[in-house]
Design a protein around this motif. Structure first.
Motif: not given
Length: 365
Positions: A8-12, A31-37, A170-178
């Protein structure tokens, strides 16, 4: 057999602004730039043969974390895009859900029933994304590939592959950024290996997943809301200066009338549900010739400060001035209002100079 890392893409911007992103091509956050690193470091020693991405910039930026260190090109594919939410695009969750609570309930809890004119259905997204990923997998038989897509699109794909309904969070959660989900593809079958792995961002110092309610706003006429407007400005003055000395509401109220006369969207009253919690005031004429938008007032009542709501208030002028085609926005902050200065600097503002005891700050749009 094809090995697939589905990311999933980084925080936008839309993630923290609490605005519908869809096909809107907003930017990434600090924060998205930190996630990308962190994602770059996770894949540093992982062999990858090819990188694919949605063509939206938040996805391409994320894909660069895998592609650039390995000298790989990024192949973009529109089939990997996020769901198109039609007339909801760039709308704030609080406003959209207040205006259409029935469809909002379906969007969140029973997505197969969700339908609005001009938007994709979840079923259409599921077939679009599945076809795209299967085509990519077939063209890369025997290789290990990374694919960057979006939250709803990834959940739709995973639902089709696993048979888990979208309503089962629960079994298919919201996918977190990156987050990274791993699959194999062989003989026409996708096999999940790991879903929603985000260990590479768990130690990041910023509160990346701060959960708050969704604010909404209404554009108001200052003459009809004078008492509320002046009360907000008085409390804002007190928070900025520590005492009411020197405050007179009349000049600010008359300025608000002028701003409203020039642009009826200049005054926005913020709500949490039906509770009024703040106000945003813009002067869309000031600095317009320089392509700059001006923020006169950004106020939240005390009980809503320091809890993640400030960025939702700030998102109103950011997105409005983007729609107007401005290149930046500016505002003044009292030099002794250290909390506000820190908030703005943490959200991408920098100091341009001083006007007496006021610091002039700018944000590039």
């Amino acid at each position: 057999m094809t090995e697939i890392f589905l990311i999933r893409h980084t925080q936008a911007e839309g993630n923290i602004y609490r605005a519908m992103q869809g096909h809107w091509d907003g930017g990434v956050t600090p924060a998205g730039r930190l996630q990308q690193q962190s994602l770059r470091e996770r894949f540093r020693d992982v062999p990858v043969d090819a990188v694919y991405s949605s063509d939206l910039s938040r996805a391409v930026f994320t894909a660069e974390a895998v592609a650039e260190p390995k000298g790989l090109a990024i192949t973009t594919d529109v089939r990997l895009r996020e769901i198109n939410v039609g007339p909801w695009e760039m709308g704030f969750f609080g406003n959209v859900f207040h205006a259409d609570p029935v469809q909002a309930e379906y969007f969140v809890r029973d997505s197969e029933k969700w339908y609005i004119e001009g938007a994709e259905t979840y079923a259409q997204v599921r077939e679009r994304v599945y076809a795209g990923i299967e085509d990519i997998a077939k063209r890369n038989d025997g290789k290990r590939i990374a694919i960057v897509s979006h939250g709803v699109s990834i959940r739709c794909f995973c639902s089709k592959v696993t048979g888990i309904p979208l309503t089962d969070t629960v079994r298919l959660p919201i996918f977190r950024n990156t987050s990274v989900s791993t699959f194999t593809y062989e003989n026409g079958v996708f096999t999940p290996v790991e879903l929603n792995s985000y260990r590479h961002i768990e130690s990041l110092p910023l509160p990346l997943f701060n959960k708050t309610d969704d604010l909404r706003h209404e554009c108001i006429d200052p003459k009809e809301e004078r008492e509320y407007y002046e009360a907000c400005y008085a409390d804002c003055w007190l928070a900025a200066h520590g005492d009411p000395d020197g405050f007179s509401p009349a000049p600010y109220f008359h300025s608000a009338q002028e701003h409203y006369a020039h642009d009826p969207h200049s005054l926005m009253k913020l709500y949490d549900g039906d509770e009024a919690v703040g106000i945003v005031e813009l002067d869309t004429a000031r600095c317009a010739e320089d392509g700059v938008g001006w923020v006169c007032l950004l106020y939240l009542k005390e009980s809503f400060r320091g809890k993640g709501y400030g960025i939702q208030a700030l998102a109103r002028p950011i997105l409005y001035y983007k729609k107007l085609g401005r290149r930046a926005l500016r505002l003044h902050v009292a030099e002794d209002n250290l909390t506000a200065i820190r908030f703005y600097e943490n959200n991408g503002f920098y100091r341009l100079g001083k006007d007496g005891r006021l610091i002039l700050m700018e944000y590039e749009l």
